[in-house]
Structure formats: C-alpha cells, structure tokens
Write a protein that holds these residues in place. Structure first.
Motif, PDB file in Angstrom:
ATOM      1  N   ALA A  59      -9.776  26.396  36.806  1.00 49.72           N
ATOM      2  CA  ALA A  59     -10.872  26.886  35.959  1.00 49.72           C
ATOM      3  C   ALA A  59     -10.332  27.433  34.635  1.00 49.72           C
ATOM      4  O   ALA A  59     -10.900  27.177  33.569  1.00 49.72           O
ATOM      5  CB  ALA A  59     -11.671  27.958  36.694  1.00 49.72           C
ATOM      6  N   ARG A  60      -9.245  28.148  34.712  1.00 44.60           N
ATOM      7  CA  ARG A  60      -8.630  28.681  33.489  1.00 44.60           C
ATOM      8  C   ARG A  60      -8.115  27.532  32.626  1.00 44.60           C
ATOM      9  O   ARG A  60      -8.263  27.552  31.398  1.00 44.60           O
ATOM     10  CB  ARG A  60      -7.495  29.652  33.834  1.00 44.60           C
ATOM     11  N   LEU A  61      -7.511  26.528  33.229  1.00 42.16           N
ATOM     12  CA  LEU A  61      -7.047  25.363  32.482  1.00 42.16           C
ATOM     13  C   LEU A  61      -8.210  24.653  31.794  1.00 42.16           C
ATOM     14  O   LEU A  61      -8.092  24.226  30.640  1.00 42.16           O
ATOM     15  CB  LEU A  61      -6.323  24.375  33.411  1.00 42.16           C
ATOM     16  N   SER A  62      -9.320  24.543  32.479  1.00 39.73           N
ATOM     17  CA  SER A  62     -10.503  23.922  31.909  1.00 39.73           C
ATOM     18  C   SER A  62     -10.948  24.670  30.661  1.00 39.73           C
ATOM     19  O   SER A  62     -11.287  24.058  29.643  1.00 39.73           O
ATOM     20  CB  SER A  62     -11.622  23.902  32.953  1.00 39.73           C
ATOM     21  N   SER A  63     -10.912  25.974  30.719  1.00 38.93           N
ATOM     22  CA  SER A  63     -11.283  26.803  29.571  1.00 38.93           C
ATOM     23  C   SER A  63     -10.286  26.656  28.422  1.00 38.93           C
ATOM     24  O   SER A  63     -10.682  26.499  27.270  1.00 38.93           O
ATOM     25  CB  SER A  63     -11.359  28.271  30.019  1.00 38.93           C
TER      26      SER A  63
END
Length: 156
Positions: A59-63
């Motif tokens: 999720a952090r990578l997506s952001s």
C-alpha cells in the motif's frame, strides 16, 4: 475558444519540455544499462522504492509510485520471481506483508543510478560550456519547482 498568445506559448513550451524530458530519460535508461536488466521502468521504479523505503507495505509502495495496488502487485510478483525482493509478515500487524530488497537489488539500483549520473556528468562536461553552468543551475531549479508544484493548492 481562442487561447491567448501567452497560453499558446506556454502550451508549446510545455510540449517541448515534455519531449526533451522523455528523450533524456530514454537516453539515461540506455546509457545506464537499464534495458539489459529485463525489467520495465515501472518494475525498476518499484524496486528502487523498496530499496529506499524498505521494509515497506504494498500500500505504501502504491502511494509512493502513484499507481494502483494491482499495478504494484504485478511488479512485486515479477521482482519476487527474480529474487530481488522478499516479503515477511509485519511484526506490528500480521495481516500485512512487508517488502524488503535483496542485497542484489540494492547493488542493481546503485549501479543503475551511478550509470545515469555518470552519463549526465559526461554529457554536461561535453555539452555545457563553463559560462553556461549558471544557466544549468537555474534550469535545474526551475525543474525542481515544476516537480514540486501543487496545482490543486494554487487553484484555491
């Protein structure tokens, strides 16, 4: 609706800038050896983020990458299969997985970044005259300001 001359000029400048950035990025990918990795620019971007930010959730990578969770999952699957990243349970929340880079991934990203910087340094030395260095610094400053522009905030 007719555009003002200033707006037409800005549009033309924006197109020239876009074209120049695309050409420079493509050249840096070639010069750094990025094509030889067999990984896409997106996969390498995700890998660089894991190296820089890891351990990190998808999720952090997506952001960070400004892409969908599905796109991150696809890139991570390729990177896992290549042995460049691995996942482990988040010790704070066992439902989440944390992605970490293998040492070989860190070496690969370092090599690519060093190759890009070396190409740019050689190109600057060869193409930019000493008396143009201040112009280069100003151009970099302007590009940084464009990259940081929050157009949503300016509209308020």
């Amino acid at each position: 609706m007719n555009k003002s001359p200033e707006s037409q000029e800005s549009t033309a400048t924006a197109q020239r800038l876009n074209d120049a950035i695309k050409r420079l990025r493509a050249r840096m990918r070639t010069e750094s050896g990025q094509h030889a990795t067999g990984l896409s620019a997106t996969q390498l971007g995700v890998l660089a983020s894991v190296v820089r930010e890891g351990p990190v959730t998808a999720a952090r990578l997506s952001s960070i990458e400004h892409v969908s969770g599905q796109a991150i999952a696809q890139s991570l699957a390729v990177l896992k299969a290549a042995g460049l990243v691995h996942s482990e349970a988040d010790p704070k929340d066992g439902r989440k997985k944390l992605m970490s880079a293998d040492d070989s991934a860190t070496e690969l990203i370092d090599k690519l970044l060093t190759g890009r910087a070396a190409y740019l340094a050689r190109a600057i030395d060869q193409v930019v005259a000493p008396h143009e260095r201040k112009d280069m610094d100003k151009a970099i400053e302007l590009l940084e300001r464009l990259a940081d522009a929050d157009l949503n905030e300016a509209a308020i």
